[in-house]
Design an enzyme around this catalytic site. Structure first.
Site, mmCIF file in Angstrom:
data_model
loop_
_atom_site.group_PDB
_atom_site.id
_atom_site.type_symbol
_atom_site.label_atom_id
_atom_site.label_comp_id
_atom_site.label_asym_id
_atom_site.label_seq_id
_atom_site.Cartn_x
_atom_site.Cartn_y
_atom_site.Cartn_z
ATOM 1 N N ARG A 256 -7.596 -0.083 1.511
ATOM 2 C CA ARG A 256 -7.922 -1.392 0.998
ATOM 3 C C ARG A 256 -8.407 -1.216 -0.432
ATOM 4 O O ARG A 256 -8.462 -2.230 -1.183
ATOM 5 C CB ARG A 256 -9.127 -1.887 1.881
ATOM 6 C CG ARG A 256 -10.261 -1.194 2.079
ATOM 7 C CD ARG A 256 -11.156 -1.335 3.173
ATOM 8 N NE ARG A 256 -10.414 -0.864 4.418
ATOM 9 C CZ ARG A 256 -10.906 -0.774 5.587
ATOM 10 N NH1 ARG A 256 -11.973 -1.719 5.946
ATOM 11 N NH2 ARG A 256 -10.324 -0.447 6.743
ATOM 12 N N ASP B 213 1.661 6.352 5.579
ATOM 13 C CA ASP B 213 0.590 5.642 5.078
ATOM 14 C C ASP B 213 1.193 4.825 3.963
ATOM 15 O O ASP B 213 0.380 4.129 3.358
ATOM 16 C CB ASP B 213 -0.590 6.195 4.941
ATOM 17 C CG ASP B 213 -2.023 5.230 5.258
ATOM 18 O OD1 ASP B 213 -1.697 4.429 5.746
ATOM 19 O OD2 ASP B 213 -3.121 5.640 4.678
ATOM 20 N N LYS C 257 0.764 -1.221 0.138
ATOM 21 C CA LYS C 257 0.004 -0.044 0.070
ATOM 22 C C LYS C 257 0.789 1.247 -0.013
ATOM 23 O O LYS C 257 1.689 1.373 0.895
ATOM 24 C CB LYS C 257 -1.045 0.036 1.269
ATOM 25 C CG LYS C 257 -1.754 1.298 1.572
ATOM 26 C CD LYS C 257 -2.390 1.240 2.908
ATOM 27 C CE LYS C 257 -2.874 2.598 3.158
ATOM 28 N NZ LYS C 257 -3.692 2.496 4.506
ATOM 29 N N GLU D 51 -9.718 3.884 2.638
ATOM 30 C CA GLU D 51 -9.091 4.097 1.322
ATOM 31 C C GLU D 51 -7.737 3.037 0.835
ATOM 32 O O GLU D 51 -8.028 2.602 -0.341
ATOM 33 C CB GLU D 51 -8.394 5.358 0.969
ATOM 34 C CG GLU D 51 -7.282 5.586 1.202
ATOM 35 C CD GLU D 51 -6.888 5.658 2.809
ATOM 36 O OE1 GLU D 51 -5.656 5.439 2.978
ATOM 37 O OE2 GLU D 51 -7.732 6.036 3.597
ATOM 38 N N ASP E 42 -12.264 7.317 4.395
ATOM 39 C CA ASP E 42 -10.937 7.125 5.436
ATOM 40 C C ASP E 42 -10.524 5.714 5.463
ATOM 41 O O ASP E 42 -9.390 5.173 5.692
ATOM 42 C CB ASP E 42 -11.004 7.566 6.506
ATOM 43 C CG ASP E 42 -9.597 7.683 7.296
ATOM 44 O OD1 ASP E 42 -8.797 7.770 6.510
ATOM 45 O OD2 ASP E 42 -9.550 7.930 8.397
ATOM 46 N N ASP F 117 -2.538 10.636 3.725
ATOM 47 C CA ASP F 117 -3.838 10.317 3.923
ATOM 48 C C ASP F 117 -4.716 11.232 4.796
ATOM 49 O O ASP F 117 -4.526 11.275 5.858
ATOM 50 C CB ASP F 117 -4.215 8.910 4.582
ATOM 51 C CG ASP F 117 -5.537 8.653 4.663
ATOM 52 O OD1 ASP F 117 -6.361 9.017 4.063
ATOM 53 O OD2 ASP F 117 -5.753 7.600 5.319
ATOM 54 N N LYS G 22 -9.755 13.142 8.577
ATOM 55 C CA LYS G 22 -9.512 12.911 9.970
ATOM 56 C C LYS G 22 -9.139 13.977 10.760
ATOM 57 O O LYS G 22 -9.113 15.006 10.352
ATOM 58 C CB LYS G 22 -8.059 12.194 9.797
ATOM 59 C CG LYS G 22 -7.780 10.759 8.819
ATOM 60 C CD LYS G 22 -6.375 10.642 8.897
ATOM 61 C CE LYS G 22 -6.357 9.290 8.120
ATOM 62 N NZ LYS G 22 -6.645 8.019 8.865
#
Length: 572
Positions: free
Chosen positions: A415, A352, A329, A413, A411, A334, A341
């Site tokens: 996956r 991230d 990933k 995202e 949030d 993010d 967030k």
């Protein structure tokens, strides 16, 4: 590199490695000047470690792509008996007579008494010949039980030797002499990896005037056994470097590392490789490949998403061996998207992309050490930004696999970008069809709540693969703990308006995230590592807070064992 539109896919083919450094530098400058995007000329590549902001033949965003510990060698003549010296004395067993014999050359009487009276794994003294560290294997044999997760001796020596590096720099030491007594290959490897990991400090690799690069001492090695050869040094030093590469990528600020600059840097790292081909999908190619989930997540950012595929095909692989596919990933920042967030949760979201950093570190290690097992490494790169093109809660998006996904939370995202990449990986055919698939991602906060920062959550649909990953993680002190893919929880991902939704409310969030990913892998053996990728403070071999390189060591051990299995089966 020829000028190309940003909306096309490209493949960098295998090339012959250039021998002249000046020729490589000139080629890098030519590539940098030729590369364009839809908006502006790229300025992220350079030719020297001191000025680089991208990857060159010598550096990656300022980090030299050369391991300090690769210079480890035996002393010549009286080299180990003169100059400003420091010593690391490592013992594979607790033998009082051997301690006295060796320590007598370094300690006075009261220091000797302290050494013999202590059960500590590591002790430091200001010795008669210079600073000296005594490292000892555990008094009790470390448990290999999954339930205990105790450190292996490799991990003990790795972490015990870490503080040495900062200290010798402050002492102005010219030579660091590592002496081993009754130490096996695993402990030797731990020493080298620990020294390399500990040699990394972020600021000195970015050209900051107030943090100039330290002069590290010459590394000399003495042993009562003949177990350490150049191959063992190369494997260990490059493993430490791979961990530091992953750490450095995570540490980079998100205004420098974005999907475009990240993809360019990966391309430069492997530009001259004889064993690795690279393909980058962006723009129109992503649309043609129906990478709609990836496009949705990255749609609002200034730099659009990318999928980077590294195809590692070394010589000498037995016929019929299938590649291992590894997906990482790569959310370079993010914000949470429209489900934004809170500030406190957004602070470290540059990390991230820690899963992608780990798999790039692994790919570099494989290429540098000549791993004889094929790999397909995929990194799915995007920035989850807020803007007029942000995807929304309630959107229904068709994944590359054909599955429709309702966005329950923007949030969740990671996956989504992984799902499309997993579909690419599992649909390779023929000799490129993977034998197994491993996913590495900073996927959920729920996993950290369950296991803390240092233990990866391991989710798998295959007991054999899960056992291999678990055992590799224990051996390398890069820990993972298996958590069930509990199928009844899948019902929480049901949607009235699509095949599924991307997240679920309530408990078990790390499990439901893993179940979502499992929906895209079919019947292939699959393992997912949910990692934190970050150190909240210094400790062991890690000299400062920041990126941790989590999972690089475990994965290197896993693929090394696959290589051994391949060779054994060929002989059989």
């Amino acid at each position: 590199m020829a000028k190309r539109p940003a909306t096309t896919a490209k493949t960098t083919k295998k090339t012959t490695r250039k021998k002249a450094t000046t020729a490589r530098a000139a080629a890098t400058m030519k590539r940098a000047s030729a590369r364009v995007t839809t908006t502006k000329v790229a300025t992220t590549t350079a030719t020297t470690a001191t000025t680089s902001r991208g990857a060159t033949d010598a550096s990656l965003f300022g980090l030299p792509l050369a391991a300090w510990t690769s210079t480890l060698r035996r002393p010549k003549g009286a080299e180990a008996r003169s100059g400003k010296r420091a010593f690391v004395l490592a013992f594979g067993q607790r033998d009082a007579k051997l301690f006295k014999k060796v320590a007598g050359e370094h300690l006075n009487r009261w220091q000797m008494q302290m050494l013999l009276a202590s059960e500590a794994d590591s002790q430091f003294f200001q010795g008669t010949n210079g600073p000296v560290w005594f490292l000892r294997a555990s008094a009790n044999q470390p448990s290999s039980s999954e339930a205990a997760l105790e450190k292996s001796n490799y991990a003990r020596f790795r972490d015990a030797v870490g503080p040495v590096v900062s200290a010798v720099a402050s002492y102005g030491v010219e030579r660091l002499i590592v002496e081993t007594y009754g130490v096996g290959r695993e402990e030797e490897r731990g020493l080298i990896v620990g020294l390399e990991i500990a040699s990394y400090f972020y600021q000195e690799n970015r050209g900051f005037e107030k943090k100039p690069r330290r002069k590290l001492p010459t590394l000399l090695y003495k042993s009562d056994q003949d177990t350490l050869n150049q191959r063992a040094i190369d494997l260990a030093s490059n493993l430490g470097l791979a961990v530091n590469v992953a750490r450095h990528l995570v540490n980079l600020p998100p205004n420098e590392l974005n999907p475009r600059t990240y993809a360019e840097a990966i391309e430069e790292i492997f530009a001259d490789s004889r064993t690795t081909e690279i393909e980058i999908w962006e723009g129109e190619k992503l649309k043609q490949e129906r990478m709609n989930l990836l496009l949705a997540v990255g749609g609002a950012a200034a730099e659009g998403p990318r999928l980077v595929h590294l195809r590692y095909r070394p010589d000498g692989v037995p016929q019929g061996v299938k590649p291992l596919a590894i997906v990482g990933k790569g959310i370079t920042f993010d914000s949470g998207g429209l489900d934004i967030k809170p500030a406190s949760n957004m602070r470290w979201m540059k990390k991230d992309m820690g899963g992608s950093a780990a798999v790039i570190g692994l790919a570099l290690w494989a290429e540098r050490t000549g791993l004889k097992h094929p790999l397909d490494v995929y990194v799915s790169l995007a920035e989850n930004a807020v803007g007029s093109r942000s995807f929304r809660p309630g959107d229904v998006i068709t994944a590359r696999s054909g599955m429709t996904v309702e966005i329950q939370n923007t949030d969740a995202e990671g996956r989504l970008v992984l799902a499309d990449a997993l579909d690419v990986a599992v649909k390779q055919v023929g000799e490129n069809q993977p034998s197994a698939l491993i996913n590495v991602a900073t996927l959920t906060g729920a996993n950290k709540v369950a296991l803390g920062a240092e233990i990866a959550g391991l989710y798998s649909n295959n007991d054999d693969l899960a056992g291999r990953v678990m055992d590799a993680s224990l051996t390398r002190g890069d820990l993972a703990w298996r958590i069930p893919l509990y199928q009844p929880y899948r019902s929480s991902l049901k949607s009235t308006f699509a095949d599924c939704q991307n997240s679920a409310d309530g408990f078990g969030g790390a499990i439901t995230a893993a179940l979502f990913l499992e929906s895209f892998v079919g019947k292939i053996p699959f393992a997912h590592l949910d990692i934190y990728a970050w150190k909240d403070g210094a400790g062991g071999a890690w000299s400062e807070m920041g990126g941790s390189g989590q999972s690089v060591q475990a994965l290197s051990e896993l693929v090394s064992r696959m290589e051994i299995t391949d060779q054994a089966e060929e002989l059989a």
